[in-house]
Enzyme design. Sequence first.
Site, short mmCIF file in Angstrom:
data_model
loop_
_atom_site.label_atom_id
_atom_site.label_comp_id
_atom_site.label_asym_id
_atom_site.label_seq_id
_atom_site.Cartn_x
_atom_site.Cartn_y
_atom_site.Cartn_z
CE1 TYR A 56 55.91 85.61 66.58
CE2 TYR A 56 56.07 87.96 66.30
CZ TYR A 56 55.56 86.87 66.97
OH TYR A 56 54.70 87.07 68.02
CG HIS A 126 57.32 84.05 72.44
ND1 HIS A 126 57.80 84.09 71.16
CD2 HIS A 126 55.98 84.23 72.32
CE1 HIS A 126 56.81 84.29 70.30
NE2 HIS A 126 55.70 84.36 70.99
CB SER A 205 44.93 87.36 67.57
OG SER A 205 46.08 86.72 67.09
NE ARG A 209 44.75 82.98 66.10
CZ ARG A 209 45.95 83.28 66.58
NH1 ARG A 209 46.84 83.80 65.76
NH2 ARG A 209 46.27 83.08 67.84
#
Length: 332
Positions: A56, A126, A205, A209
Amino acid sequence: MKLRKLGKNGPEISALGIGAMSFANFYGPTTEENSYAILHAALEAGVTHIDTSNVYGMGRSETTIGTFLRDNPGTRERFHIATKAAITKDAQGNRCFDNSLAHLESELDGSLKRLGLDHVDLFYVHRRQADIPIEEVAGHMALLQQKGKIKGIGFSEIAPYSLRRAATECHVDAVQNEYSLATRLPEMGLLRTCAELGTALVAFSSVGRSLLTDTPIPLETIPNLEFLRVNPRFIEPNYSANIAATDGLRTYAAELGHSTAALAIAWVLAQGEHVVTIPGTRSVGHFAQLVEGAQLELTPAQLARIEEILPVGWAWGDRYNEAQNIGPERYC
């Protein structure tokens, strides 16, 4: 703040967490000061879970969190911190996944340095590397746990059958997957499998979003956002169709006296006691709406009405384009 156990072995964390991808300019520009304001608001609201990743902002999100913890003594003990690794690039600069023990540990060590910690409370793979058996990867994670560098073990965007395979090697504390009124994929087996195995489902999410909020990201802003400008749900004519489809939820939320984001969060948390959610935001005001949602208890009639407004499959366009869909396991 409502608390839930992170899988059958605990610990208890807030049902609402912070998805810290938003600390790294993913949905638009932000500042460290703005991210600190959200973390302070989280402390005030009893939100204890922070979810980040080494990718990120190429470490920016972790660095922001680490600086906040350093500059605010005593806050480390009040936060349950999760991070991830496995997304990398090959020699040609192409995105790929590395689930080897050497890579996971090296990336974890970098994350710990940025966070200023000697361990994280939860560490995820991930994305899966398809040519390594997941049982072997679970063994890597168990070794990191034995070394004391991680407390909990997680996987992101894996299929129910992969979770079952990993669980033969070690207990998996959490599986992270997109889950919202707009993305119902976990209902095709993952939600049930997590419950059966005592694994938390960590939903990201959960406000679609921004589609499931009072103020969706404007169409004119989307070309400036690398992820959304190529995402099927935010490309015309799908974008306008999705705005029209979600207008009904905004109307219903207003009738109930709540924000649309609060209703969306409350719906996700109503799907099981093993579900927690980690929406991201760059706004303290929007964060308050997310907290509001975690405190709501929707009635059966309200849940049924929400399902009438946004039935399964209402969204126009896939949640990812083909490039974005490389990595998440497809199982239906």
